[in-house]
Design an enzyme around this catalytic site. Structure first.
Site, short mmCIF file in Angstrom:
data_model
loop_
_atom_site.label_atom_id
_atom_site.label_comp_id
_atom_site.label_asym_id
_atom_site.label_seq_id
_atom_site.Cartn_x
_atom_site.Cartn_y
_atom_site.Cartn_z
N HIS A 17 0.90 -1.10 -0.07
CA HIS A 17 0.02 0.14 -0.22
C HIS A 17 0.79 1.22 -0.07
O HIS A 17 0.55 2.01 -0.87
CB HIS A 17 -0.98 -0.06 1.15
CG HIS A 17 -2.10 -0.97 1.35
ND1 HIS A 17 -2.07 -1.80 2.41
CD2 HIS A 17 -2.72 -1.35 0.41
CE1 HIS A 17 -3.02 -2.79 2.27
NE2 HIS A 17 -3.41 -2.36 1.09
N LYS A 41 -18.41 -7.19 6.30
CA LYS A 41 -17.26 -7.91 6.47
C LYS A 41 -16.90 -7.68 7.94
O LYS A 41 -17.17 -6.58 8.53
CB LYS A 41 -16.34 -6.96 5.64
CG LYS A 41 -15.92 -7.55 4.30
CD LYS A 41 -14.57 -6.98 3.57
CE LYS A 41 -14.65 -7.24 2.21
NZ LYS A 41 -13.29 -6.62 1.63
N ARG A 90 -1.84 -6.39 -8.40
CA ARG A 90 -0.78 -7.07 -8.31
C ARG A 90 -0.67 -8.29 -9.27
O ARG A 90 -0.55 -7.93 -10.37
CB ARG A 90 -0.93 -7.88 -6.81
CG ARG A 90 -0.58 -6.90 -5.80
CD ARG A 90 -1.15 -7.37 -4.30
NE ARG A 90 -2.66 -7.06 -4.51
CZ ARG A 90 -3.19 -7.37 -3.26
NH1 ARG A 90 -2.85 -7.82 -2.17
NH2 ARG A 90 -4.69 -7.35 -3.46
N SER A 128 -2.90 -7.93 2.64
CA SER A 128 -3.06 -7.96 4.19
C SER A 128 -3.38 -9.20 4.64
O SER A 128 -3.06 -9.67 5.74
CB SER A 128 -4.34 -6.99 4.27
OG SER A 128 -4.26 -5.69 3.88
P1 ADP Z 1 -9.61 -4.19 -0.43
O1 ADP Z 1 -9.99 -5.25 0.75
O2 ADP Z 1 -10.88 -3.11 -0.65
O3 ADP Z 1 -9.22 -4.63 -1.73
P2 ADP Z 1 -7.02 -3.69 0.20
O4 ADP Z 1 -6.84 -2.82 1.51
O5 ADP Z 1 -6.34 -5.15 0.52
O6 ADP Z 1 -8.58 -3.18 0.13
O7 ADP Z 1 -6.39 -2.89 -0.94
C1 ADP Z 1 -6.63 -1.69 -1.28
C2 ADP Z 1 -5.99 -1.62 -2.94
O8 ADP Z 1 -4.72 -1.76 -2.87
C3 ADP Z 1 -6.63 -2.64 -3.99
O9 ADP Z 1 -6.60 -2.15 -5.17
C4 ADP Z 1 -5.40 -3.62 -4.03
O10 ADP Z 1 -5.42 -4.22 -4.97
C5 ADP Z 1 -4.07 -2.67 -3.86
N1 ADP Z 1 -3.01 -3.38 -3.25
C6 ADP Z 1 -2.81 -4.12 -1.94
N2 ADP Z 1 -1.96 -4.62 -1.82
C7 ADP Z 1 -1.04 -4.10 -2.79
C8 ADP Z 1 0.25 -4.20 -3.26
N3 ADP Z 1 1.35 -5.04 -2.64
N4 ADP Z 1 0.90 -3.92 -4.39
C9 ADP Z 1 -0.14 -3.05 -5.30
N5 ADP Z 1 -1.28 -2.82 -4.90
C10 ADP Z 1 -1.83 -3.41 -3.70
#
Ligand code: ADP
Length: 158
Positions: A17, A41, A90, A128
């Site tokens: 992130h 959720k 990703r 995450s």
């Molecule tokens: P959600 O649960 O809404 O998908 P996340 O917090 O997991 O939210 O992720 C928010 C955004 O960040 C999403 O578009 C996800 O694909 C992107 N994201 C998460 N981890 C990474 C990473 N390692 N590299 C690039 N983008 C990421």
């Protein structure tokens, strides 16, 4: 002033992130990280704690702010006059979900662009859920998350 909103669960915030946030800051004047709350959720970290951790991890980034919202992300984006929503991509499997997410948001308001950043190869395996799984199995995750997140997880270990 070109404002972008980066919505997500951030449960917890990872270095993946952070990479997206830093890159978005180069393109937009202001980036608002939005802890988007889905009432259906279950989250392992409270919204308040997630907001606090993101604030702490981005304290040195001048054009970043953090907020939370339990309504439609597009409504929030409209309220702050954002020109874009930021998302990260990703692996190929992200594409299907993100494509639907983008299409739904475009349907709501096509004036707000959905902008994707491709994950770097160093961080593209970080999610995450992987972080939570590795941490709960006792694997060292210190290179993968901001220090404040690691400290928080250690403090709240079950
Ligand atoms: P959600 O649960 O809404 O998908 P996340 O917090 O997991 O939210 O992720 C928010 C955004 O960040 C999403 O578009 C996800 O694909 C992107 N994201 C998460 N981890 C990474 C990473 N390692 N590299 C690039 N983008 C990421």
């Amino acid at each position: 002033m070109r404002v972008a909103v980066y919505p997500g669960s951030f449960c917890p915030l990872t270095n993946g992130h952070i990479d997206i946030i830093k890159r978005a800051c180069k393109v937009f004047d202001k980036v608002i990280i939005l802890v988007a709350v889905n009432k259906d959720k279950k989250y392992s970290i409270s919204v308040n704690d997630r907001v606090k951790l993101i604030k702490e991890a981005t304290i040195d980034m001048d054009n970043v702010s953090v907020d939370s919202y339990d309504g439609l992300t597009m409504n929030y984006a409209r309220n702050v006059h954002a020109v874009a929503l930021i998302r990260g991509l990703r692996v190929v499997s992200d594409f299907e979900y993100e494509w639907q997410y983008a299409a739904a948001n475009e349907y709501i308001d096509s004036n707000i662009e959905i902008v994707f950043f491709m994950a770097h190869k160093e961080t593209n395996f970080i999610s995450s859920s992987t972080i939570n799984e590795l941490f709960n199995s006792g694997v060292d995750i210190s290179p993968l998350v901001p220090k404040c997140v690691l400290d928080y997880l250690n403090k709240n270990r079950k």
